[in-house]
Write an enzyme that holds these catalytic residues in place. Structure first.
Site, short mmCIF file in Angstrom:
data_model
loop_
_atom_site.label_atom_id
_atom_site.label_comp_id
_atom_site.label_asym_id
_atom_site.label_seq_id
_atom_site.Cartn_x
_atom_site.Cartn_y
_atom_site.Cartn_z
CB SER A 151 -0.88 0.02 1.26
OG SER A 151 -1.82 -1.01 1.21
NE ARG B 55 -2.49 4.77 0.54
CZ ARG B 55 -3.10 3.62 0.24
NH1 ARG B 55 -2.40 2.62 -0.30
NH2 ARG B 55 -4.39 3.45 0.47
CD GLN C 89 -8.05 -0.96 -3.49
OE1 GLN C 89 -8.96 -1.10 -4.30
NE2 GLN C 89 -7.08 -1.85 -3.35
CG ASP D 68 -5.39 -6.93 1.95
OD1 ASP D 68 -6.46 -7.06 1.33
OD2 ASP D 68 -4.65 -5.94 1.84
CE LYS E 256 -10.49 -6.56 -0.37
NZ LYS E 256 -10.09 -5.14 -0.44
C1 S3P Z 1 -5.57 -1.23 -0.03
C2 S3P Z 1 -6.82 -1.27 0.51
C3 S3P Z 1 -7.61 -2.50 0.68
C4 S3P Z 1 -6.74 -3.74 0.52
C5 S3P Z 1 -5.78 -3.65 -0.61
C6 S3P Z 1 -4.86 -2.46 -0.44
C7 S3P Z 1 -4.88 0.06 -0.15
O1 S3P Z 1 -8.61 -2.52 -0.30
O2 S3P Z 1 -7.55 -4.88 0.38
O3 S3P Z 1 -4.99 -4.82 -0.69
O4 S3P Z 1 -3.65 0.09 -0.35
O5 S3P Z 1 -5.56 1.11 -0.05
P1 S3P Z 1 -10.02 -1.78 -0.01
O6 S3P Z 1 -9.69 -0.41 0.41
O7 S3P Z 1 -10.76 -1.78 -1.31
O8 S3P Z 1 -10.70 -2.61 1.04
#
Ligand code: S3P
Length: 428
Positions: A21, A25, A169, A317, A344
């Site tokens: 993540s 970013r 996300q 996750d 997912k």
């Molecule tokens: C993530 C947010 C999660 C996660 C993904 C990474 C992120 O998804 O499952 O692996 O980096 O913002 P969601 O925000 O859709 O739940």
């Protein structure tokens, strides 16, 4: 419950790759910050590398400084250029959704964003609808609210949004759109989702006003300058070896070094603690606004626990590997309130249930989860990974712990998030 066929009787320490993540970013914030940045600890897995290459094609200049380290020079957000070809985000939902938000808020940019067969099945209306309300021009090329997406960047307007889905996300896509367009955004979510985007804004000197833990406003100015990002190991990758260390027999702890311990990501530690797992956090520190530490994981006898709804966003996750812990637990395992698993890299409820059934486990599937009682044995089978890295890694850990040979249709998905996973497994 299953008995481990592996014992940890000598001290062992491992490192896992950088946080996925934060790696995505770091590229997006480098793009938004004029001048030179450095990234260290970048996850050189396919997912964030796709994001890096996409932004390279829009004007970021990237040079390697050694393993996981890059120098990145951005011409500034207003000088990014439309890519010549289609932007390919591979398997990465985070890459495409966050980038879509950022690009939608940059007037003059025109881009088509796509990914692999798994990514092109995943829902995009969750970001497209609010982005359109902000004034974005974003459409699904096939008219089905899925990628490929076409974006014509626009100057967006101040926006306030309340999301019914606790999703970092969605949150990050909208916040990045606001940062790109230089507007303010007020955002409210139902539960706290991971807050790396908010942390990065603060780290860069930006202004976030929190009205409650799930409600904030971000306001301009956004004069971000190049800086140095140091990315910790990914707790979602560490989770595979945390469960391994707890479920293995023996007497010695496994030391998992340099792991990001952002409070919105450590639900896995809470759940495993509630299951009877002994994990100690040592060498705590803060780097680039993110908490970090080392984890000492002791072989422990686990038992079934109740996983409450508020914990779901912070373990979203880790549910596949927690399920594997459930096979080694007194009383089995249950998960509910987790319908988001169906959106997912694969429908993870279906992927887990179908593979557990192939192992001979009697599972009850529900709309938002599944449940099984205490397990005595499993049988050898071929695991279907459904283009999903976490399904592949979870069952690989199960095979090693249980000593039951499992074959796989395709394990190459592991490289999207955890290059080196099998080398560590081999060394155990
Ligand atoms: C993530 C947010 C999660 C996660 C993904 C990474 C992120 O998804 O499952 O692996 O980096 O913002 P969601 O925000 O859709 O739940």
């Amino acid at each position: 419950m299953l008995r481990p066929q592996i014992k940890l009787n000598a001290k062992k320490e491992i490192y896992v790759p950088g946080d996925k993540s934060i790696s995505h970013r770091s590229v997006l914030f480098c793009a938004l910050s004029q001048g030179k940045s450095e990234i260290h600890g970048f996850l050189e897995g396919e997912d964030p590398l796709h994001t890096l290459h996409c932004f390279e094609s829009m004007g970021l200049s990237v040079s390697s400084l050694g393993k996981g380290s890059y120098a990145v020079v951005s011409p500034g957000k207003h000088n990014l250029k439309s890519p010549k070809g289609v932007l390919d985000f591979g398997n990465a939902g985070t890459g495409i959704r966050l980038s879509a938000g950022l690009l939608a808020g940059l007037p003059g940019i025109e881009a088509t964003l796509t990914g692999d067969a798994s990514l092109c099945k995943r829902p995009m209306a969750r970001i497209m609808n609010p982005l359109k309300e902000m004034g974005a021009e974003i459409r699904s090329i096939d008219g089905n609210d899925r990628a490929p997406l076409h974006i014509q960047g626009k100057q967006l307007k101040d926006y306030s949004y309340e999301s019914t889905i606790a999703s970092a996300q969605i949150k990050s896509a909208l916040v990045l759109a606001a940062l790109a367009s230089g507007i303010s955004i007020e955002y409210k979510e139902s539960e706290v989702s991971r807050d790396h985007t908010e942390n990065m804004i603060r780290f860069l000197g930006g202004n976030i006003i929190h009205h409650s833990p799930v409600h904030f406003t971000v306001k301009p100015p956004y004069q971000f300058e190049g800086t140095k990002y140091v990315i910790p190991g990914d707790i979602s990758s560490a989770a595979f070896y945390i469960v391994f260390g707890l479920c293995a027999g023996g007497s010695e702890p496994l030391l998992v070094k340099n792991i990001g311990l952002n409070p919105s990501r450590i639900g896995i530690l809470t759940v495993l603690h509630n299951m009877g797992g002994k994990i100690e956090i040592v060498a705590k520190r803060v780097e680039c606004g993110e908490e970090i530490g080392d984890l000492l994981v002791y072989p422990s006898q686990l038992k079934r626990t109740v996983i409450t709804e508020d914990l779901i966003p912070s373990i979203i996750d880790e549910i596949p590997i927690l399920t594997i812990a459930g096979l080694f637990s007194e009383g089995g395992f249950q998960i509910s309130h987790a319908e988001e698993l169906r959106a997912k890299e694969s429908d993870r409820i279906q992927s887990m249930v179908s593979n557990l059934e192939k192992l001979g486990v009697k599972v009850n599937e529900t709309k938002d989860g599944y449940e099984f009682g205490e397990i005595q044995t499993i049988q050898s089978t071929k695991i279907e990974t459904y283009m999903d890295h976490r399904i592949a890694m979870s069952f690989a850990i199960l095979s090693k712990l249980s000593g039951v040979a499992l074959s796989f249709d395709d394990t190459s998905w592991v490289d999207t998030s955890f290059p080196g996973f099998f080398e560590i497994l081999e060394s155990m």
